[in-house]
Structures are given as structure tokens and as C-alpha cells.
Design a protein around this motif. Structure first.
Motif, PDB file in Angstrom:
ATOM      1  N   LEU A  50       0.822  -1.205   0.000  1.00  0.00           N
ATOM      2  CA  LEU A  50       0.000   0.000   0.000  1.00  0.00           C
ATOM      3  C   LEU A  50       0.859   1.260   0.000  1.00  0.00           C
ATOM      4  N   LEU A  51       1.981   1.239   0.721  1.00  0.00           N
ATOM      5  CA  LEU A  51       2.851   2.400   0.784  1.00  0.00           C
ATOM      6  C   LEU A  51       3.497   2.680  -0.572  1.00  0.00           C
ATOM      7  N   GLN A  52       3.978   1.633  -1.237  1.00  0.00           N
ATOM      8  CA  GLN A  52       4.637   1.813  -2.526  1.00  0.00           C
ATOM      9  C   GLN A  52       3.655   2.334  -3.574  1.00  0.00           C
ATOM     10  N   ARG A  53       2.456   1.736  -3.615  1.00  0.00           N
ATOM     11  CA  ARG A  53       1.467   2.193  -4.589  1.00  0.00           C
ATOM     12  C   ARG A  53       1.018   3.620  -4.294  1.00  0.00           C
ATOM     13  N   GLY A  54       0.910   3.952  -3.022  1.00  0.00           N
ATOM     14  CA  GLY A  54       0.534   5.314  -2.666  1.00  0.00           C
ATOM     15  C   GLY A  54       1.589   6.324  -3.054  1.00  0.00           C
ATOM     16  N   LEU A  55       2.885   5.931  -2.883  1.00  0.00           N
ATOM     17  CA  LEU A  55       3.971   6.827  -3.256  1.00  0.00           C
ATOM     18  C   LEU A  55       4.008   7.039  -4.757  1.00  0.00           C
ATOM     19  N   CYS A  56       3.807   5.968  -5.506  1.00  0.00           N
ATOM     20  CA  CYS A  56       3.821   6.086  -6.964  1.00  0.00           C
ATOM     21  C   CYS A  56       2.663   6.963  -7.435  1.00  0.00           C
ATOM     22  N   SER A  57       1.489   6.768  -6.862  1.00  0.00           N
ATOM     23  CA  SER A  57       0.343   7.597  -7.235  1.00  0.00           C
ATOM     24  C   SER A  57       0.555   9.049  -6.833  1.00  0.00           C
ATOM     25  N   SER A  58       1.216   9.269  -5.705  1.00  0.00           N
ATOM     26  CA  SER A  58       1.470  10.637  -5.261  1.00  0.00           C
ATOM     27  C   SER A  58       2.414  11.364  -6.209  1.00  0.00           C
ATOM     28  N   LEU A  59       3.465  10.673  -6.659  1.00  0.00           N
ATOM     29  CA  LEU A  59       4.392  11.288  -7.604  1.00  0.00           C
ATOM     30  C   LEU A  59       3.699  11.655  -8.903  1.00  0.00           C
ATOM     31  N   THR A  60       2.850  10.758  -9.384  1.00  0.00           N
ATOM     32  CA  THR A  60       2.111  11.040 -10.608  1.00  0.00           C
ATOM     33  C   THR A  60       1.157  12.209 -10.421  1.00  0.00           C
ATOM     34  N   LEU A  61       0.488  12.244  -9.262  1.00  0.00           N
ATOM     35  CA  LEU A  61      -0.451  13.326  -8.982  1.00  0.00           C
ATOM     36  C   LEU A  61       0.273  14.667  -8.861  1.00  0.00           C
TER      37      LEU A  61
END
Length: 329
Positions: free
Chosen positions: A157-168
Motif C-alpha cells: 500500500l505504501l509503494q502504490r501510494g507513493l507512486c500515485s502521489s508522484l504522478t499526482l
């Protein structure tokens, strides 16, 4: 103090040429001047990087590739240190007699940028560029890219959240830059989002300044660029080979026909495209011969292919049957 003593007094000279007194924050700066300053700064950065990379042209190829983003950021920081940090003006602004004014100050007179504003401009200019070029490598290190070690199993969950945050964050930054540019076109201030965040505004470094780059020169450049773009769009639509064959037949006339007859005897010895001995010779309906791979690749790229020699419309490539006569000695 007499006029001669005043002219020879260094303090008086320094005070008269003080940029803080000569700068005029009330007169609005033209939008085109601010955009030209940004273009000049970008051209200078590219020139410095080109000269720096040429120092390593005799070294192993790809030597600078692993650290290229860091080297570009370092060169940009050096330019920032000796231009904006020292004089509150970039090189492009200096050429156009502009400089940054502290827009956060309530004083009606010119105020130079504070150290915090200069640092903010430097970081907001260099940081996003470096992060954009290094984002893929950072995701690789974290195992978040498609080729990373975590791509074969579900990410946490942390990795996917970080990746989505960078994209956002990247998307929001681009949208904010677009909105800021639209506001700049409306109000004529802060063409770059970093200037608006840091509170820096471009003003004239001298009152009643005359624009060094004349509009006649700018109009000529715009006209030339528009004409070049028109040619880039138009030239691919023109069948230059057929046009060349038609012009040759009109200009040279009988001479071209005579040369065509003379070439007919040994035309099978040379490909009409690569000028080499034809490999797997083929013809397209005229008396000229081509390599199979040459004529096939050109016919795929150009559906309206014509013979480059005579201008005849090219048909389906057909193999050439040659009769070889063996002479016994």
C-alpha cells in the motif's frame, strides 16, 4: 561641491549608477520581453552544457550519461550563483535591461530580492528539472517502475501510494504551470510559476529604457520561422522525383532522350536508387533496374512512387530476367 569635483567623486558616480535607484518598478514590462529573457536563459544553459560535454568527446561514449541530470543541475546552479544571486537578474534579463523586483515589499520604490527569494528561485528552477529527469531512476531504486524488482508481485500500500502521489504531483504541477501562463498572458506578470511563488517580478533596470531588440528584427524572425514551418509541412507533399524528371525533359529535351537511349544498353549494371550493382534486380515497368530491397522499401514508404530516373509511375516490382552469354576464351 563644483561640477568637476562631483564628476570625479567615486561616491557620486556610484550613487548615480546605483541600480536600486535607476530601476523602475512602476512601468509594466512587455510580455514579449519577459518571454525573450526566458528563451535567452534557456539558450545559454544549452550552450554551456554543449561546451561542457565537448570536453569529454574523446572519452568513452556514454561516460556522462549516468550523472547527466546532476551535471546539468550543477551547471544551472553555477549560472544562478554568478547571475541571479549576485545581481537579482539573469543573463537574459540583463541583455534586455530587466531585473527582478521584490514583489512582497510594500515600498513603491525598487527593492532587490532577498536571499530567501533568490534561494527559492534557484531551487524551484533547478529542482523540478532534476526530479523530472531522475524520476525513472528513483522509481527503479524503489522498485516501482515496470522493470523494478517489485513489478512481478503486488506492491504494498505504501509503494502504490507513493507512486500515485508522484504522478499526482507531476500532473498538478503541469496544470498549475499552464494556469499560471494563462494568467500571465492576461495580466503580464510572472511568466513562470516559480516567480509567482517566490514573489519576484521583472521590472526595467533603468527608467525610460529603450528596447534593444527591435520589433523589426522580431518580425523578421517570426516571418522566417513561419515560412520554415510552412516548408516543412509542404515539402513532403511534393513528388520531387517526378518534378525533377519533368523539368529535365522540358529543359534538356532531346539530349535527355539521347542519354536515356545510351543508358539503356548498360542500365542493368546500376541500381537506380543506390547506384550500386543491382542485387536481385527488379523493375517497376520502365527500362530501369533496381535492387529488390531498395525498390521494395521505397514503395512501402511512398505509395505514389515514381522512377527517379525517368519519372514514370512505379508499378508492382517484377524480377528482371537477364540472359547471360558465356564467352569461352
Amino acid at each position: 561641491m563644483s561640477g568637476l569635483e562631483a564628476n570625479n567623486n567615486p561616491k557620486w558616480i556610484a550613487a548615480s549608477s546605483d541600480p536600486e535607484k535607476d530601476a523602475d518598478p512602476k512601468t509594466p514590462v512587455l510580455r514579449i520581453s519577459q518571454l525573450d529573457a526566458l528563451e535567452l536563459d534557456s539558450a545559454l544553459e544549452q550552450l554551456v552544457w554543449t561546451q561542457f560535454s565537448q570536453c569529454f568527446q574523446n572519452c568513452r561514449p556514454g561516460l556522462l550519461t549516468p550523472v547527466e541530470p546532476e551535471l546539468k543541475a550543477l551547471l544551472q546552479l553555477l549560472l544562478w550563483r554568478f547571475t541571479l544571486y549576485r545581481s537579482s537578474a539573469t543573463v537574459g534579463q540583463s541583455l534586455l535591461s530587466l531585473r527582478y523586483h521584490n514583489n512582497l515589499s510594500l515600498s513603491p520604490r525598487y527593492r532587490p530580492l532577498s536571499r530567501r527569494q533568490k534561494l527559492s528561485l534557484g531551487l524551484l528552477t533547478v529542482g523540478p528539472r532534476w526530479l523530472q529527469e531522475r524520476s525513472h531512476s528513483l522509481l527503479m531504486c524503489l522498485g516501482l517502475s515496470p522493470g523494478g524488482p517489485l513489478s512481478q508481485r503486488d506492491c504494498g500500500l505504501l509503494q502504490r501510494g507513493l507512486c500515485s502521489s508522484l504522478t499526482l504531483v507531476s500532473t498538478v504541477a503541469q496544470i498549475a504551470s499552464l494556469i499560471n501562463f494563462l494568467v500571465f498572458l492576461r495580466r503580464g506578470q510572472h511568466p513562470v510559476l516559480a516567480e509567482r511563488i517566490a514573489g519576484a517580478r521583472a521590472v526595467f533596470s533603468k527608467s525610460n529604457i529603450v528596447r534593444d531588440i527591435t520589433y523589426q528584427y522580431m518580425n523578421r524572425e517570426l516571418l522566417w520561422h513561419g515560412f520554415a514551418e510552412f516548408l516543412i509541412f509542404l515539402l513532403p507533399l511534393i513528388n520531387t522525383r517526378r518534378l525533377k524528371a519533368v523539368v529535365s525533359s522540358i529543359v534538356f529535351g532531346e539530349r535527355a532522350d539521347r542519354e536515356r537511349v545510351e543508358e539503356g544498353k548498360g542500365v542493368w549494371k546500376e541500381c537506380g536508387l543506390c547506384r550500386e550493382w543491382p542485387t536481385m534486380p527488379h523493375t517497376v515497368g520502365c527500362h530501369h533496374v533496381f535492387c529488390y530491397y531498395c525498390i521494395r522499401s521505397h514503395s512501402i514508404a511512398d505509395t505514389c512512387l515514381t522512377c527517379p530516373k525517368c519519372g514514370a509511375e512505379a508499378g508492382q516490382p517484377m524480377p528482371v530476367k537477364l540472359e547471360v552469354e558465356m564467352i569461352r576464351t
